[in-house]
Design an enzyme around this catalytic site. Sequence first.
Site, PDB file in Angstrom:
ATOM      1  N   GLU A 135      88.790 -12.660  66.574  1.00  0.00           N
ATOM      2  CA  GLU A 135      87.855 -11.621  66.973  1.00  0.00           C
ATOM      3  C   GLU A 135      86.979 -12.042  68.143  1.00  0.00           C
ATOM      4  O   GLU A 135      85.980 -11.394  68.436  1.00  0.00           O
ATOM      5  CB  GLU A 135      86.990 -11.190  65.785  1.00  0.00           C
ATOM      6  CG  GLU A 135      87.768 -10.437  64.720  1.00  0.00           C
ATOM      7  CD  GLU A 135      86.871  -9.814  63.662  1.00  0.00           C
ATOM      8  OE1 GLU A 135      85.630  -9.850  63.827  1.00  0.00           O
ATOM      9  OE2 GLU A 135      87.403  -9.293  62.677  1.00  0.00           O
ATOM     10  N   GLU A 179      78.944 -12.496  62.113  1.00  0.00           N
ATOM     11  CA  GLU A 179      80.120 -12.549  61.247  1.00  0.00           C
ATOM     12  C   GLU A 179      81.251 -11.898  62.029  1.00  0.00           C
ATOM     13  O   GLU A 179      81.580 -10.736  61.820  1.00  0.00           O
ATOM     14  CB  GLU A 179      79.837 -11.822  59.927  1.00  0.00           C
ATOM     15  CG  GLU A 179      80.796 -12.181  58.824  1.00  0.00           C
ATOM     16  CD  GLU A 179      82.118 -11.449  58.970  1.00  0.00           C
ATOM     17  OE1 GLU A 179      82.983 -11.911  59.750  1.00  0.00           O
ATOM     18  OE2 GLU A 179      82.267 -10.420  58.315  1.00  0.00           O
TER      19      GLU A 179
END
Length: 730
Positions: free
Chosen positions: A173, A164
């Site tokens: 990210e 995640e």
Amino acid sequence: MSSSAASGGSSQRMFQLKTDPLTGKSEWVVIEEEEEDNGNQTTTKALLATTSYLDMLNDTRRNRAYRQAIDKTVTKPCHVLDIGAGTGLLSMMAARAMGLDSKGSSSSTGMVTACESYLPMVKLMRKVFRANGMDGKIRVINKRSDELEVGLDIPARADILVSEILDSELLGEGLIPTLQHAHDKLLVENPQTVPYRATTYGQLVECSYLWELHDLVNREAEVSDGIHLDPSGMGGLLGVKKQQFAIHCDAIKEEIKLVTKMCSLNICSICYKSYREPFKVFDFDFWRRPDSSRETELQIKATNDGTVHAIISWWLLQLDSEGTIFYSTGPNWIRCPSDGKELKSSLLGSGNWCDHWKQSVWFTPSSRLPVFKDEEVQLHAVHTETSISYEFKTLNEKKEIAHLDFCTQDCQIVLSPERNALYGDSGWRCLMLNAIEKALQQIVHPLCLVADDSIFLTIAVAHLSKSAHVIPLFPGLGKKGSKYLQTVAAANDYTMDRIEILKKKKDLQSTLQDSRKINLLVAEPFYYGNDSVLPWQNLRFWKERTSLDSILSKDVLIMPCKGLLKACAVYLPDLWQSRRSLLEIEGFDHAIVNTTLGACGDLPVTEDGPFLPFFVWQCGESKILSEMTTILELDFSKPTSPCSGKTQFQFRESGMCHGFVLWIDWVMDARDNIVLSTGPDKRYWKQAVKLLSKPVEVRDDDSSSTEIEAFFDPCNGELILKHAFLTNQR
């Protein structure tokens, strides 16, 4: 905040850069690997308390979707790799699915590896594993995943990847490089993954608020005050970065006009595909190695006349390979119109408020892109390893006109969207100029020190007074700020001989020769790059005023001259829910993370949650329940000193009180009552939110009131708040 790690012996230490917003000074904080509490425990908690971990762990839709997908995917003993493990929730789900949980050891050869690079989270994860009987059952590695080596860190390639590592834009990210390295070095051929796929969607919208956030050039053209922060012909000299911005778009849904609209609610999937609104942009498959970059051409048909100000985009996560488990970050106006699986998943709205994932907004580079009914808008989309970008053109134009760039990179200033919008706001500019003009009328030969990063005030003083000399400290802008001032000097009718640029702050004393003293000290206050701080952490200029007391004239004018710390009681159910204490998450005890991750709701009586910086108007459902009251006054005409104050206020609305909102109103001129408010009804500033441990029911009559007491210590910049709900006997 930046960090670095160094190995040594059996433990590891990490150095984190912590900045004091009131002084601008930074220090390296050492975080040890050992489990036992040490002297840095308080620092570690402070670093984690305002992160989004707690909000994410309170997202029940996310947690349930991952648990269901992991249970469907991990059906036999295998090697599961969890990248970006956080508190280890997904690792524990995988271990339980293989029978490695606390109910008994499994004879299988299955294993779970939890990879987490952030040392404070590794420490917390180990505590969570211990609390759930998983200590020793899951292998924990404190490294970046691209530092892992098969045969050294893990015995063999993993069969299943769970992860995640998604932000609101999806890619920010490092999703793509992480997946690339994992497929190249860490995973078996044709691995299983949770999630299975992510798809990005978008809509073209017209919205005046979104236009305000990025179009300083045209907004400034509508203001006739003589100040030109982004002069004509220098487009891009001052403005927002060309990127996607995370915004809670549901908060402005009443102001958004869809330039192209969806068909009626009973449309079929074939009609939806041809209509292409919302439009699909990119698919990203987790189960195979992704490309570093791709491009696509989209044609979108307008069903209304209008002006495209932005693209609002979101992503849809398909967590299982069969396509039965989904999670969406779409705005709530995207609703499911039929039972068709493809249509249902594509139009799925997020359904509940959360702060860890918002919608993304891409501003139209041409500030006003007009479109007409039935016209086709051509959209060119590109993704790199870390971002998605767009370029518009219509069939009537070969290519949109790009911003001209006549200045070099070293004098361009990139602002947050809110700061950019503020600088174009005619009301704010009028208020600030009015206060400056009144101050200049009281001084014959102004020697003005701009104590913060305000380019607006620097230019305003130089523009309004031909005799003024201005010394900008520019603690954040530095050389970039001085080069910017030089570039815009002619457009603002001042010469650089009246702007004194300091190489270092300590040069200020030697600059003031012949007994010259500062007779005007001003600040907005604004500190470049300091966009996510609590309101009282913008009081750095008061610290500066105190340290420079010896070079200030006896009759120096300080602007702002006062700060009024104000507060009101609020109904904030969504924010409170997202920051409440954790008990069990999908069957796993997480109570141990509460104080470390800054839990507020359901705290024990002895614990006190942190202040949280938020745009209150973006915090989901909200209502102001009381009058807005001043708690204490900060007198900037005097050196810093501890301040305290107490107030009591009645409720004007009945309902559940979830906490208090605090902000500072800046008194620019006390004599003429020129006050700049930054309260919850203002969109360009963040307020401080103090959530209650338990919501309290209040009434809009004389039977209940609240007493608040505040203490501010300028030495450490901390504010202590005490409150009591009072019940009057009737």
